[in-house]
Design an enzyme around this catalytic site. Structure first.
Site, PDB file in Angstrom:
ATOM      1  N   GLN A   1      -4.079   5.460  11.005  1.00 23.70           N
ATOM      2  CA  GLN A   1      -5.169   6.434  10.964  1.00 23.70           C
ATOM      3  C   GLN A   1      -5.643   6.850  12.347  1.00 23.70           C
ATOM      4  O   GLN A   1      -6.389   7.830  12.478  1.00 23.70           O
ATOM      5  CB  GLN A   1      -6.344   5.863  10.172  1.00 23.70           C
ATOM      6  CG  GLN A   1      -7.050   4.700  10.850  1.00 23.70           C
ATOM      7  CD  GLN A   1      -8.063   4.033   9.952  1.00 23.70           C
ATOM      8  OE1 GLN A   1      -7.716   3.330   9.006  1.00 23.70           O
ATOM      9  NE2 GLN A   1      -9.344   4.247  10.243  1.00 23.70           N
TER      10      GLN A   1
ATOM     11  N   CYS B   1      -9.879   5.725   6.785  1.00 30.59           N
ATOM     12  CA  CYS B   1      -9.211   4.698   5.986  1.00 30.59           C
ATOM     13  C   CYS B   1      -9.254   5.022   4.500  1.00 30.59           C
ATOM     14  O   CYS B   1      -8.301   4.755   3.755  1.00 30.59           O
ATOM     15  CB  CYS B   1      -9.854   3.344   6.249  1.00 30.59           C
ATOM     16  SG  CYS B   1     -11.634   3.283   5.888  1.00 30.59           S
TER      17      CYS B   1
ATOM     18  N   HIS C   1     -14.384  -0.902   4.980  1.00 32.24           N
ATOM     19  CA  HIS C   1     -13.026  -0.460   5.284  1.00 32.24           C
ATOM     20  C   HIS C   1     -12.189  -0.436   4.008  1.00 32.24           C
ATOM     21  O   HIS C   1     -12.204  -1.395   3.224  1.00 32.24           O
ATOM     22  CB  HIS C   1     -12.391  -1.409   6.301  1.00 32.24           C
ATOM     23  CG  HIS C   1     -11.033  -1.003   6.754  1.00 32.24           C
ATOM     24  ND1 HIS C   1     -10.759   0.228   7.319  1.00 32.24           N
ATOM     25  CD2 HIS C   1      -9.844  -1.663   6.730  1.00 32.24           C
ATOM     26  CE1 HIS C   1      -9.471   0.302   7.628  1.00 32.24           C
ATOM     27  NE2 HIS C   1      -8.895  -0.845   7.272  1.00 32.24           N
TER      28      HIS C   1
ATOM     29  N   ASN D   1      -2.743  -2.072   5.234  1.00 36.89           N
ATOM     30  CA  ASN D   1      -3.756  -1.463   6.079  1.00 36.89           C
ATOM     31  C   ASN D   1      -3.226  -0.152   6.653  1.00 36.89           C
ATOM     32  O   ASN D   1      -2.051   0.183   6.481  1.00 36.89           O
ATOM     33  CB  ASN D   1      -4.148  -2.424   7.207  1.00 36.89           C
ATOM     34  CG  ASN D   1      -5.512  -2.119   7.801  1.00 36.89           C
ATOM     35  OD1 ASN D   1      -6.160  -1.142   7.434  1.00 36.89           O
ATOM     36  ND2 ASN D   1      -5.951  -2.944   8.736  1.00 36.89           N
TER      37      ASN D   1
END
Length: 342
Positions: free
Chosen positions: A135, A141, A282, A309
């Site tokens: 990102q 996110c 997140h 992630n």
């Protein structure tokens, strides 16, 4: 007298900020800068960043020493965040922002269950998951988590794995109707609403990611890859429901607390930080779960979630983290689980 004291303090700060680093780390510092393409415009700026980097390096080394003594179930490693403070990483790299207005909106919830769930599950091995993305310095996110869930459901429906456009979501949900804030945060549910209303989302190749807020939402984006009919929430705080939904549905959008420095430098093993809170900031993608037999004792987590992630391959275990599972909803992992309906 006060003016002289103030001048002395200012000079003291300036001298402190200009203090040279540990000479024994000169080579390591230069190698790290080269590896991550770090450049600094001023000597004082580099001096400060060097100090931050050394402090983070000492923190990592101390943790790993304690890991070798059996005090932790995971290791840490230096990465591209090395010259940033804990607060800077949190502010720059998170961005999950749940919409309180949705709390009072009737939403369908996952009500299924799994009588005989497998001991381990990894949707990566079944073709549901695209490669790890990055990102960048943008709090998007939520968009990556949303596209990850959409990509999995599209593969489940068609047998084709495609990379969907996070930038399409970043640019086009920054309005009153959807309430997201682009690089300043957003919510996966609002992203799914947009894909439903827009009758689809662009492919990454036709609407590439820029890691910034573009002024306009592009409408002429070529062929839309998929649409969705809405979304379903997994019962809040229920890890068993999250596991069962993962088994039955596929990859699921989730959120957690990513403000801990241990999270920023996670490298391997089952992540468990007693100070991790349930205040999610997140968004990531749950792609499976597993169990480890390498740790013994009742005080050590051995079950884990597999989370994708959006901080690039240099972070974590090639972009992934194993988070303690069935350990009191650790880091709030089951607070905001949601998936799209195709």
């Amino acid at each position: 007298m006060q003016a002289a004291l103030t001048l002395l303090l200012v000079c003291g700060v300036a001298v402190s900020s200009a203090q040279p680093g540990d000479p024994s780390l000169d080579s390591a510092w230069e190698d790290w800068k080269t590896l991550h393409g770090k450049q600094y415009t001023e000597e004082d700026s580099e001096g400060y960043r060097r100090q931050v980097w050394e402090e983070n390096l000492r923190f990592i080394e101390q943790h790993n020493l304690e890991h070798s003594q059996g005090k932790h179930s995971y290791t840490l490693g230096m990465n591209h965040f090395g010259d940033l403070t804990q607060q800077e990483v949190t502010e720059m790299m998170t961005g999950f922002s749940p919409d309180d207005a949705l709390e009072d909106t009737p939403v369908s919830n996952w009500t299924g269950s799994s009588q005989c769930p497998p001991r381990e599950l990894d949707w990566r091995n079944k073709g549901y998951v695209t490669g790890v993305k990055n990102q960048g310095s943008c709090g998007s996110c939520w968009a990556f988590s949303a596209t990850g869930a959409l990509e999995g459901q599209y593969f489940k429906k068609t047998g084709k794995l495609v990379s969907l456009s996070e930038q399409n979501l970043v640019d086009c949900t920054k309005n009153v109707k959807y309430g997201n804030h682009g690089c300043k945060g957003g919510y996966m549910c609002r992203a799914f609403d947009f894909v439903r209303d827009n009758k689809g989302i662009a492919l990454n190749k036709s609407y590439p990611y820029t890691a910034k807020d573009n002024k306009r939402c592009k409408t002429k984006i070529g062929k839309k890859a998929t649409t969705c009919k809405g979304y379903k929430m997994v019962p809040r705080g229920n890890e068993r429901a999250l596991r069962d939904a993962l088994v039955a549905i596929g990859p699921i959008s989730v959120a957690l607390d990513a403000s801990r420095r241990t999270f920023h430098y996670y490298r391997s093993g089952i992540y468990f930080d007693r100070k991790c809170s349930k205040s999610s900031n997140h968004a990531v993608l749950a792609v499976g779960y597993g169990i480890s037999f390498t740790h013994s004792g009742n005080k050590r987590p051995n079950k884990y979630w597999i989370l994708k992630n959006s901080w690039g391959h240099n972070w974590g275990d090639n972009g992934y983290i194993q988070l303690a599972r069935e350990y009191g909803n650790h880091c709030g992992i089951a607070q905001y689980a949601v998936y799209p309906l195709l």
